[in-house]
Design an enzyme around this catalytic site. Structure first.
Site, mmCIF file in Angstrom:
data_model
loop_
_atom_site.group_PDB
_atom_site.id
_atom_site.type_symbol
_atom_site.label_atom_id
_atom_site.label_comp_id
_atom_site.label_asym_id
_atom_site.label_seq_id
_atom_site.Cartn_x
_atom_site.Cartn_y
_atom_site.Cartn_z
ATOM 1 N N SER A 258 39.194 -53.476 35.209
ATOM 2 C CA SER A 258 39.932 -52.595 36.110
ATOM 3 C C SER A 258 40.143 -51.215 35.492
ATOM 4 O O SER A 258 40.155 -51.067 34.267
ATOM 5 C CB SER A 258 41.295 -53.215 36.447
ATOM 6 O OG SER A 258 42.083 -52.345 37.224
ATOM 7 N N GLY A 259 40.350 -50.221 36.362
ATOM 8 C CA GLY A 259 40.786 -48.910 35.922
ATOM 9 C C GLY A 259 42.291 -48.796 35.887
ATOM 10 O O GLY A 259 42.820 -47.720 35.587
ATOM 11 N N ASP A 260 42.984 -49.879 36.195
ATOM 12 C CA ASP A 260 44.451 -49.898 36.174
ATOM 13 C C ASP A 260 44.874 -51.255 35.628
ATOM 14 O O ASP A 260 44.088 -51.943 34.987
ATOM 15 C CB ASP A 260 45.013 -49.637 37.581
ATOM 16 C CG ASP A 260 46.367 -48.940 37.544
ATOM 17 O OD1 ASP A 260 47.242 -49.419 36.811
ATOM 18 O OD2 ASP A 260 46.541 -47.939 38.239
ATOM 19 N N ASP A 261 46.120 -51.645 35.855
ATOM 20 C CA ASP A 261 46.606 -52.914 35.321
ATOM 21 C C ASP A 261 45.796 -54.077 35.887
ATOM 22 O O ASP A 261 45.565 -54.151 37.096
ATOM 23 C CB ASP A 261 48.083 -53.106 35.679
ATOM 24 C CG ASP A 261 48.957 -51.985 35.158
ATOM 25 O OD1 ASP A 261 48.728 -51.527 34.020
ATOM 26 O OD2 ASP A 261 49.868 -51.556 35.893
ATOM 27 N N SER A 292 40.636 -53.171 30.456
ATOM 28 C CA SER A 292 41.212 -52.024 31.164
ATOM 29 C C SER A 292 41.556 -50.940 30.142
ATOM 30 O O SER A 292 42.677 -50.905 29.634
ATOM 31 C CB SER A 292 42.455 -52.426 31.957
ATOM 32 O OG SER A 292 42.967 -51.302 32.648
#
Length: 478
Positions: A258-261, A292
């Site tokens: 992911s690019g986030d959590d 991530s």
């Protein structure tokens, strides 16, 4: 109560098998027959179903270009008339099925066959706008509205979304491009959102290319397992799983890029979360693998004003991830995060191992209470091994509002050669430690009276739920 209305990216490498179809039609079939033929596929579910039908009974064009939205809606509407009688199941056979948002029904299974892919329409005009979530007060990306999720359900009971590890593809480069250009006037949709529901299972799916992915909210008795979630690590707000304001849930055996959590635990935003008053509690997360680079493997907050309590996290592997388990809050949030138990983590290439941040100043509006202090208490970490770490800890409480009972035990950290000189940054933090290397900051140096003695081991009710063996009859195409 809110009711919604329907209306280079990562590649997935999968084993190819011979093309199969389900040999069923609108006639009934006993899905609970224990005698499985050589053409049966067996899967695990909270409940098996009596009635089965095939999506091709309503539309047999699966070219990935022609819209199949009408077929999904017709099929589910038909099965909703049968579902009360021991349940109904919609089978999506091999092919590429293009659709916009559709609603599920109770006592229902959506089963995606091997070599079948559900594709989300990238025509913005086909996505209906929906109301704000009452515990948030406004849309997340923009104030202009929020699009409905691809797969949606509200006020449901006994629902399963599963497959033979095949794919739902959000086709979301369109949304990401607009986000980067600052052109979004409407908040991007989730892939799967379930609201105000009970007994939900989401399992054995590969989910790719969605702005956000899985968001169960205001629900209880939820099982999420065996998910592979893939998004570009360069795209923000691609949370994998967002458990939000519900109780008695287990998330297990998931792999998330992911690019986030990878997982973000939430319970409402500022005064809206406080007023709505639905905490998230009794949650177990285990056997998670996360990548991530710019975010956390598991985050609690920053929208935590409705309160977070009794979360068990165990057997987490995080690689090239900014932080392990991160608590996000701010002075104006209110609420609490307490009784968090984290054990058995292996971490590699991390910026931070332990991170508690009090600097999340983004608000729904200017009506928040500036004196609403969050309570962060009884946060327990044990049995942690990490390597190639830049900075071990950044623990920052709030002046006049110390975060207390932070307990760290049996921790071994290997630092990068170019690591930070300051390894333990502890501000307004009180707690205990035992067997920690490198040695902790002074505010955590006090030995716990009984390290591990207060670590909750009693199983949650959701951990005792046993899935049933169900089957679908299949046969090779001639």
């Amino acid at each position: 109560m809110e009711a919604e209305e329907t209306s280079s990216e990562p590649s997935v490498i999968a084993m190819r098998i011979s093309t199969m179809i389900v040999l069923v039609n609108l006639a009934t079939m006993d899905a609970m027959n224990p005698r499985l033929s050589s053409n049966s596929v067996e899967f695990q579910a909270i409940n098996c179903r009596k009635y089965l039908t095939l999506l091709t009974e309503f539309d047999n064009v699966s070219d990935g270009v022609t819209s199949n939205t009408h077929a999904f809606r017709q099929a589910i509407e038909h099965l909703s008339t049968l579902a009360a009688d021991d349940g109904a199941q919609l089978v999506v056979p091999p092919g590429k099925w293009l659709t916009r948002s559709f609603n599920l029904t109770s006592h229902f299974t959506l089963f995606i066959e091997k070599e079948a892919t559900i594709l989300a329409s990238h025509n913005e005009s086909e996505w209906p706008l929906v109301k704000v979530l009452p515990s948030y007060g406004r849309r997340r990306d923009a104030r202009g509205g929020r699009y409905n999720s691809l797969v949606f359900g509200t006020n449901l009971t006994n629902v399963v979304i599963t497959c033979n590890n095949d794919t739902i593809d959000g086709q979301r480069s369109y949304w990401w491009d607009k986000f980067h250009k600052g052109e979004l006037n409407v908040t991007r949709p989730y892939m799967i959102k379930i609201m105000y529901s009970d007994q939900i299972q989401i399992s054995d799916l590969t989910l790719i290319n969605s702005p956000w992915f899985v968001h169960p909210v205001y629900s209880r008795n939820v099982i999420i397992q065996g998910l592979t979630i893939l998004a570009p690590v360069t795209v923000p707000n691609t949370d994998g799983i967002d458990p939000d304001s519900y109780s008695n849930t287990r998330i297990e055996d998931c792999y998330i890029v992911s690019g986030d959590d990878c997982i973000a635990i939430k319970s409402g935003w500022d005064e809206y979360g406080i007023k709505f008053g639905m905490l998230i509690e009794d949650l177990v997360i285990r056997h998670l693998t996360c990548i991530s680079p710019d975010s956390a493997s598991i985050a609690l907050g920053s929208e935590m004003s409705g309160e977070i309590r009794n979360v068990r996290i165990e057997n987490v592997t995080a690689i090239n991830t900014e932080s392990a388990v991160r608590i996000k809050t701010a002075r104006e949030r209110g609420g609490f995060v307490k009784d968090i138990f984290v054990q058995r983590m292996f971490l590699s290439m991390m910026k931070y191992v332990f991170w508690i941040a009090e600097d999340y100043k983004d608000h729904a509006n200017d009506k928040f209470d500036p004196s609403a202090l969050p309570e962060i208490k009884n946060i327990n970490y044990r049995d942690v091994v990490a390597e190639n770490v830049t900075m071990l800890t950044n623990l920052a409480g709030i002046s006049g509002d110390s975060f207390t009972d932070i307990c760290v035990s049996n921790v071994k950290i290997g630092l990068l050669k170019k690591s930070k000189k300051l390894q333990w940054n502890c501000i307004e933090i009180e707690g205990f430690s035992s067997d920690v290397d490198p040695p902790p900051c002074a505010s955590l140096a006090k030995a716990a009276k009984s390290i591990g003695g207060d670590f909750r081991e009693d199983p949650l009710l959701i951990e005792n739920v046993q899935l049933k063996s169900c089957s679908v009859e299949i046969s090779p195409l001639s």
